[in-house]
Scaffold this motif. Structure first.
Motif, PDB file in Angstrom:
ATOM      1  N   UNK A 121     -12.415   8.961  -7.942  1.00 38.24           N
ATOM      2  CA  UNK A 121     -11.214   9.787  -7.437  1.00 38.24           C
ATOM      3  C   UNK A 121     -11.158  11.111  -8.096  1.00 38.24           C
ATOM      4  N   UNK A 122     -10.576  12.155  -7.214  1.00 41.88           N
ATOM      5  CA  UNK A 122     -10.715  13.547  -7.776  1.00 41.88           C
ATOM      6  C   UNK A 122     -10.303  13.464  -9.028  1.00 41.88           C
ATOM      7  N   UNK A 123     -10.794  14.453  -9.977  1.00 42.63           N
ATOM      8  CA  UNK A 123     -10.566  14.652 -11.176  1.00 42.63           C
ATOM      9  C   UNK A 123      -9.297  15.698 -11.233  1.00 42.63           C
ATOM     10  N   UNK A 124      -8.272  15.377 -11.801  1.00 39.02           N
ATOM     11  CA  UNK A 124      -7.097  16.213 -11.675  1.00 39.02           C
ATOM     12  C   UNK A 124      -7.134  17.260 -12.829  1.00 39.02           C
ATOM     13  N   UNK A 125      -7.254  16.728 -14.269  1.00 41.69           N
ATOM     14  CA  UNK A 125      -7.284  17.526 -15.198  1.00 41.69           C
ATOM     15  C   UNK A 125      -8.406  16.735 -16.307  1.00 41.69           C
ATOM     16  N   UNK A 126      -9.301  17.784 -16.730  1.00 43.26           N
ATOM     17  CA  UNK A 126     -10.521  17.321 -17.468  1.00 43.26           C
ATOM     18  C   UNK A 126     -11.716  17.267 -16.713  1.00 43.26           C
ATOM     19  N   UNK A 127     -12.799  17.003 -17.678  1.00 45.79           N
ATOM     20  CA  UNK A 127     -14.071  17.060 -17.192  1.00 45.79           C
ATOM     21  C   UNK A 127     -14.853  15.784 -17.202  1.00 45.79           C
ATOM     22  N   UNK A 128     -15.191  15.144 -16.232  1.00 41.70           N
ATOM     23  CA  UNK A 128     -15.572  13.608 -16.086  1.00 41.70           C
ATOM     24  C   UNK A 128     -17.081  13.714 -16.043  1.00 41.70           C
ATOM     25  N   UNK A 129     -17.700  12.971 -17.234  1.00 46.40           N
ATOM     26  CA  UNK A 129     -18.949  12.703 -17.314  1.00 46.40           C
ATOM     27  C   UNK A 129     -19.253  11.260 -17.410  1.00 46.40           C
ATOM     28  N   UNK A 130     -20.487  10.668 -16.774  1.00 42.83           N
ATOM     29  CA  UNK A 130     -21.050   9.616 -16.713  1.00 42.83           C
ATOM     30  C   UNK A 130     -22.583   9.356 -16.789  1.00 42.83           C
ATOM     31  N   UNK A 131     -22.881   8.291 -16.861  1.00 42.53           N
ATOM     32  CA  UNK A 131     -24.143   7.849 -16.869  1.00 42.53           C
ATOM     33  C   UNK A 131     -24.290   6.679 -15.694  1.00 42.53           C
ATOM     34  N   UNK A 132     -24.934   6.699 -14.617  1.00 44.20           N
ATOM     35  CA  UNK A 132     -25.016   5.696 -13.697  1.00 44.20           C
ATOM     36  C   UNK A 132     -26.479   5.189 -13.658  1.00 44.20           C
ATOM     37  N   UNK A 133     -26.601   3.743 -13.342  1.00 43.01           N
ATOM     38  CA  UNK A 133     -27.944   3.220 -13.388  1.00 43.01           C
ATOM     39  C   UNK A 133     -27.607   2.071 -12.182  1.00 43.01           C
ATOM     40  N   UNK A 134     -28.590   1.766 -11.477  1.00 37.70           N
ATOM     41  CA  UNK A 134     -28.745   0.917 -10.397  1.00 37.70           C
ATOM     42  C   UNK A 134     -29.793  -0.231 -10.776  1.00 37.70           C
ATOM     43  N   UNK A 135     -29.681  -1.297 -10.354  1.00 37.94           N
ATOM     44  CA  UNK A 135     -30.582  -2.541 -10.713  1.00 37.94           C
ATOM     45  C   UNK A 135     -31.003  -3.276  -9.492  1.00 37.94           C
ATOM     46  N   UNK A 136     -32.170  -3.604  -9.433  1.00 38.70           N
ATOM     47  CA  UNK A 136     -32.851  -3.862  -8.133  1.00 38.70           C
ATOM     48  C   UNK A 136     -33.007  -5.452  -7.731  1.00 38.70           C
ATOM     49  N   UNK A 137     -32.661  -6.072  -6.728  1.00 38.72           N
ATOM     50  CA  UNK A 137     -33.068  -7.198  -6.513  1.00 38.72           C
ATOM     51  C   UNK A 137     -34.220  -7.409  -5.790  1.00 38.72           C
ATOM     52  N   UNK A 138     -34.929  -8.576  -5.471  1.00 34.14           N
ATOM     53  CA  UNK A 138     -36.145  -8.661  -5.108  1.00 34.14           C
ATOM     54  C   UNK A 138     -36.048  -9.267  -3.568  1.00 34.14           C
ATOM     55  N   UNK A 139     -34.773  -9.185  -2.928  1.00 34.39           N
ATOM     56  CA  UNK A 139     -34.678 -10.113  -1.782  1.00 34.39           C
ATOM     57  C   UNK A 139     -35.242  -9.623  -0.488  1.00 34.39           C
ATOM     58  N   UNK A 140     -35.095  -8.186  -0.393  1.00 37.33           N
ATOM     59  CA  UNK A 140     -35.255  -7.537   1.154  1.00 37.33           C
ATOM     60  C   UNK A 140     -36.808  -7.659   1.146  1.00 37.33           C
TER      61      UNK A 140
END
Ligand SMILES: O=C(O)CCC(=O)C(=O)O
Ligand SMILES: [Fe+2]
Length: 518
Positions: free
Chosen positions: A499-518
């Motif tokens: 969602x839009x940050x109203x007040x503040x500075x939003x930091x994150x670390x994102x990481x995605x994991x893979x399946x082997x199905x496709x």
């Protein structure tokens, strides 16, 4: 664009202080006889107090950020374009060349950010509108510089008019009219603070917007009112302008039969569709008790008998959890510092639109890191593996886990509802920063882990639009969910948004994991 990262804007504010100091040197070294008045004139526009009043957290307020971007664009941008003007100075005096060189040095040292474009200003203006709309802010207070309990410099008439023009460009007439009417109301409360030309401009803009919204008879009505209310104070020129407009809009109304003049204003379709997402962002949607009564907190066991994690289960199908205290302050400080200079505009991933920036969709900056870039990154990847049981292996190929993404949101920064999976095999149409070799046979993103590296004063929740869950960022914690079902099918209940940050500075670390199905 600079407005896509609050922390980058904070660095830019430091450059501005240096820019002021080299400008002052230029003023000292030149005088009125040097033929450089075009630049010296900016002396009057630069308010030193505004520049020196920038302290920690200043940019975390979107109104401050907007004022700042405007100043960078109009004043400093004006000075820079004077300096870059090839034919303006046939024999440029030495102080002018020095000034130019010093500005270039500052620019280089701070990552080439000092050119703030009109696009930046426009995005900052639209951010203010987005925040007003999403969080149903009180418009009168907003114009007066107040958001929740934070008071700052009010928006000027020029600034509000600028915001309205951005709405106009996107055909958001309903919202534009609300803003103009509010501005007019504010101005009428203390008419002595405004000029008759300002009143005239606002009224004419309002009339023109009503006409674009196909209600020209309203344009006539409000301009006639403006004439009678402002009768004594309006100059002849302004009266003429209004009278001319009245004639024009009367003509336009003439084409519309009386019986059809009952159109009323209604919100734009584009906004209607967003209403439920925005309610989630505000935390206004109540979830079904049948679902919530089954939610619990547990100490989640790991392979290590002595390491358990506080897990708050937020949803069962698909599983969405908040994990508390899974990254330390020291790690966070290191990673933010490490990533700051490497942040680049975030792109929207995926095979179809992969690798493109889209400011209507996502406003943030991202830095991508191999786990091996530093022991701190390797350590947190191992920790995720320990907690989730998913493999975070990157080498030998193929990847089980994508590179870690460190992310900082911008002014009104957000990521609109989306799914993290690609839905088609990733090696079909890889786009930077994805490299085909690393992803061949990797499958699709099956799970998402996201560390929160900051608390966010207001706004900035992660919301799941299908399961109707709102997760407010808590520093040191992480949210974790599955994007793919156990049978390998895509799980469209995983749709989510930042969602839009109203007040503040939003930091994150994102990481995605893979399946082997496709
Ligand atoms: O920042 C958030 O809360 C969500 C971000 C997200 O969904 C993503 O980066 O894929
Ligand atoms: Fe996502």
């Amino acid at each position: 664009t600079i407005i896509t990262s609050i922390s980058k804007m904070e660095s830019l504010a430091l450059s501005e202080k240096e820019m002021l100091s080299v400008f002052q040197t230029f003023m000292r070294e030149t005088d009125d006889n040097d033929g450089v008045d075009a630049i010296r004139r900016y002396q009057d526009d630069i308010k030193q107090d505004d520049i020196y009043s920038i302290t920690d957290g200043f940019m975390e307020n979107p109104i401050n950020a907007f004022h700042f971007v405007k100043r960078m664009h109009t004043i400093w941008g004006g000075i820079i374009s004077e300096l870059d003007c090839d034919n303006c100075f046939l024999h440029p005096p030495k102080p002018l060349l020095d000034f130019q060189r010093r500005l270039q040095e500052i620019d280089k040292r701070h990552g080439n950010m000092i050119h703030v474009s009109s696009a930046d200003l426009s995005f900052a203006a639209l951010a203010i509108v987005r925040l007003w709309q999403t969080y149903k802010l009180n418009l009168s207070q907003l114009i007066q510089g107040k958001i929740l309990d934070e008071q700052t410099e009010p928006l000027t008439v020029d600034e509000v008019m600028y915001i309205c023009r951005q709405l106009d460009d996107d055909n958001y007439y309903y919202k534009e009219i609300i803003w103009l009417q509010e501005l007019q109301r504010e101005m009428r409360l203390s008419p002595q603070s405004y000029t008759d030309t300002q009143f005239t401009r606002v009224a004419r803009q309002l009339a023109s917007t009503y006409a674009k919204a196909e209600m020209p008879w309203q344009s006539v009505k409000l301009l006639e009112k403006e004439l009678s209310v402002g009768n004594d104070s309006l100059s002849e020129v302004n009266k003429k302008k209004i009278e001319r407009d009245i004639t024009y809009f009367k003509q336009k109304s003439g084409d519309i039969p009386m019986g059809e003049r009952n159109k009323t204003l209604s919100p734009d379709e584009r906004d209607v569709n967003k209403a439920s997402y925005e309610a989630l962002c505000r935390g206004d949607l109540k979830r079904n008790v049948k679902v919530t009564s089954r939610l619990v907190c547990i100490y989640r066991p790991t392979k290590l008998p002595w390491y358990r994690v506080k897990e708050e289960i937020l949803n069962h199908k698909p599983r969405v959890s908040m994990m508390y205290n899974v990254i330390t302050d020291a790690e966070i400080d290191f990673i933010k510092e490490f990533a700051l200079s490497k942040l680049k505009e975030s792109t929207v991933a995926g095979n179809v639109v992969g690798g493109t920036t889209n400011y209507k969709y996502r406003i943030s900056q991202t830095a991508w890191f191999l786990q091996t870039v530093h022991s701190n990154f390797l350590k947190i990847a191992k920790r995720i593996e320990l907690i989730t049981g998913l493999s975070t292996k990157q080498f030998p190929l193929p990847y089980d886990a994508e590179d870690l993404q460190v992310l900082n949101y911008g002014v009104g920064g957000m990521y609109e509802p989306h799914e993290d999976y690609f839905g088609t095999p990733i090696d079909v149409a890889p786009n930077p920063p994805f490299h085909s070799a690393e992803f061949i046979n990797s499958g699709d993103r099956e799970a998402t882990w996201m560390f929160y590296l900051s608390d966010v004063k207001a706004g900035g929740a992660t919301v799941f639009t299908d399961i109707k869950a709102t997760v407010s960022p808590v520093k040191n914690s992480a949210v974790f969910w599955y994007d793919i079902k156990r049978n390998g099918n895509l799980d469209d209940r995983s749709t989510h948004a930042g969602c839009p940050v109203l007040l503040g500075s939003k930091w994150g670390i994102y990481n995605y994991y893979y399946n082997k199905f496709l």
